[in-house]
Design an enzyme around this catalytic site. Structure first.
Site, short mmCIF file in Angstrom:
data_model
loop_
_atom_site.label_atom_id
_atom_site.label_comp_id
_atom_site.label_asym_id
_atom_site.label_seq_id
_atom_site.Cartn_x
_atom_site.Cartn_y
_atom_site.Cartn_z
N CYS A 199 37.66 -8.09 -10.02
CA CYS A 199 37.48 -9.12 -9.00
C CYS A 199 36.46 -8.59 -7.99
O CYS A 199 36.66 -7.52 -7.42
CB CYS A 199 38.82 -9.39 -8.34
N CYS B 154 43.71 -17.70 4.56
CA CYS B 154 42.94 -16.62 3.95
C CYS B 154 42.54 -15.54 4.95
O CYS B 154 42.04 -15.85 6.03
CB CYS B 154 41.70 -17.22 3.29
N CYS C 58 39.30 -21.24 5.61
CA CYS C 58 40.59 -21.65 5.03
C CYS C 58 41.73 -21.01 5.83
O CYS C 58 41.69 -19.82 6.13
CB CYS C 58 40.68 -21.26 3.56
N SER D 175 34.86 -18.66 -8.53
CA SER D 175 35.83 -19.45 -7.77
C SER D 175 35.18 -20.00 -6.51
O SER D 175 34.50 -19.28 -5.79
CB SER D 175 37.00 -18.53 -7.41
N CYS E 58 42.84 -9.90 -1.67
CA CYS E 58 41.59 -9.54 -0.99
C CYS E 58 41.53 -9.89 0.49
O CYS E 58 42.15 -10.81 0.95
CB CYS E 58 40.42 -10.19 -1.72
N GLU F 183 35.81 -5.57 -0.73
CA GLU F 183 36.87 -5.11 -1.64
C GLU F 183 36.61 -5.57 -3.07
O GLU F 183 36.05 -6.63 -3.30
CB GLU F 183 38.22 -5.70 -1.18
N CYS G 124 33.64 -14.40 5.51
CA CYS G 124 33.48 -15.73 4.92
C CYS G 124 33.45 -16.76 6.03
O CYS G 124 34.13 -16.62 7.04
CB CYS G 124 34.65 -16.02 3.97
#
Ligand code: SAH
Length: 354
Positions: A105, A119, A116, A191, A336, A92, A112
């Site tokens: 972004c 998320c 976390c 980030s 996202c 995205e 990932c």
């Protein structure tokens, strides 16, 4: 199968070498580089001879991300893209329009691995790293499709950029190149959830990007629970790396702090957070407060917006500069990871679509 050279991941000098290797004049490389940065298809590259374009189609790998889905916010013009890549993986990107310019972004990985708890991007783990051209392709394609200039980039989409270090560094060099998209490194934020050794590496690259660190807790016990990366690199080590980043680059580090109801959003949390940041950094910083975007699978809840304003005021009062991040594209669910998940679920259960 023989891999064709991925020309959009090449710097102009490398591209010149490639162009020469297929029997063309090296100056064509610069034209090609500029076209790719505009997100142009090969047939749109009208100042390149037809014979060269045909050769490119035959000898080079050049496939821009494909727009799988696109949503435009009626409220603020935010555009959200779900792009599919060569192997069908989806990522995205979100184009946000601010008074001072447009910011895109971008995603750096498909999925990932960081885990976390709040998320959406990490729920199914990491599938693979994106190549430099796949990261750049999101920006070039978004600009081409929207007809808008991209003035700044935030690497806050799917993935942990520092977990795909080499490709991300190359992307930064490509996207900031004056013959390409020419986006100033000072207008790029990277980030990270806090891969400490990579922060030290980044400080040595001589790329003055803004480092944005996802903190989300002031206490190791809470951060261990929310962000597994903290079990490896503790808050004190992370802040030390941020301080070194500032010393080395002169760039102010900013922190992201997502407010989660009952977990990290009390007045006491604000007071402690300010203390930990002031003592750990001893340098100018900024805290971006984000209201949790609720992801159904996580069970975590977002506090009221008023809580965020009070939290910011408390940080300010305790000597730490803070703002509450505006929510853009609230009608298109622009945060996202969730679109990608939806797409994955649809593929697994096509019957449930209707
Ligand atoms: N891997 C990078 C980029 C992640 S996305 C990082 O960890 O920084 C950018 C920001 O959104 C991070 O601060 C991330 O922690 C935060 N974020 C992720 N999921 C969120 C959610 N559901 N609500 C609010 N913020 C979230």
């Amino acid at each position: 199968m023989e891999q064709r050279p991925d020309i959009m991941s090449m710097m102009p000098e490398e591209l010149a070498e490639f162009v020469r290797s297929i029997g063309e004049k090296p100056y064509r490389a610069e034209q090609l580089f500029t076209w790719m940065a505009k997100g142009a298809e090969i047939d749109e590259m009208t100042n390149l001879p037809k014979s060269f374009r045909d050769k490119l189609k035959e000898c080079a790998e050049y496939r821009l991300p494909k727009i799988e889905e696109k949503f435009v916010s009626k409220i603020d013009g935010t555009v959200k893209y779900l792009f599919s890549l060569v192997d069908g993986e989806c990522v995205e990107s979100v184009l946000m329009k601010y008074e001072h310019g447009n910011t895109l972004c971008v995603s750096s990985q498909a999925g990932c691995a960081m885990g976390c708890k709040f998320c959406a991007s990490t729920l199914n783990g990491r599938v693979r790293n994106l190549t430099p051209s796949e990261i750049l392709g999101q920006a070039a394609k978004a600009a081409h499709d929207s007809g808008e200039r991209v003035d700044g980039i935030v690497m806050m989409g799917i993935g942990e950029p520092l977990d795909n270090y080499d490709n991300v560094i190359r992307f930064l060099k490509l996207v900031s190149h004056e013959k390409g998209m020419g986006i100033g490194l000072r207008h790029i934020s990277l980030s990270t959830c806090g891969l400490v050794p990579k922060i030290y590496n980044l400080a040595e690259e001589g790329l003055p990007v803004t480092l944005s660190v996802s903190l989300h807790a002031w206490d190791d016990r809470i951060r261990d629970e929310l962000m597994p990366v903290n079990r490896k690199y503790k808050i004190a080590q992370l802040l030390e790396a941020c301080r070194k980043y500032f010393e080395k680059t002169g760039r102010r580090v900013s922190f992201e702090y997502t407010l989660i109801a009952g977990k990290n959003d009390s007045k006491e949390d604000a007071v402690q957070l300010a203390k930990v940041i002031r003592q750990g950094m001893r340098a100018p910083t900024h805290v971006n407060l984000i209201l949790l975007n609720e992801v159904k699978e996580t069970g975590l809840k977002t506090p009221a917006r008023q809580r965020a304003r009070e939290f910011a005021a408390e940080l300010d009062k305790n000597g730490v500069n803070a703002t509450v991040r505006r929510k853009l594209g609230s009608d298109i669910d622009a945060s996202c990871g969730q679109l990608r998940l939806k797409k994955l679920a649809e593929r697994e259960n096509p019957a449930e679509q209707n």
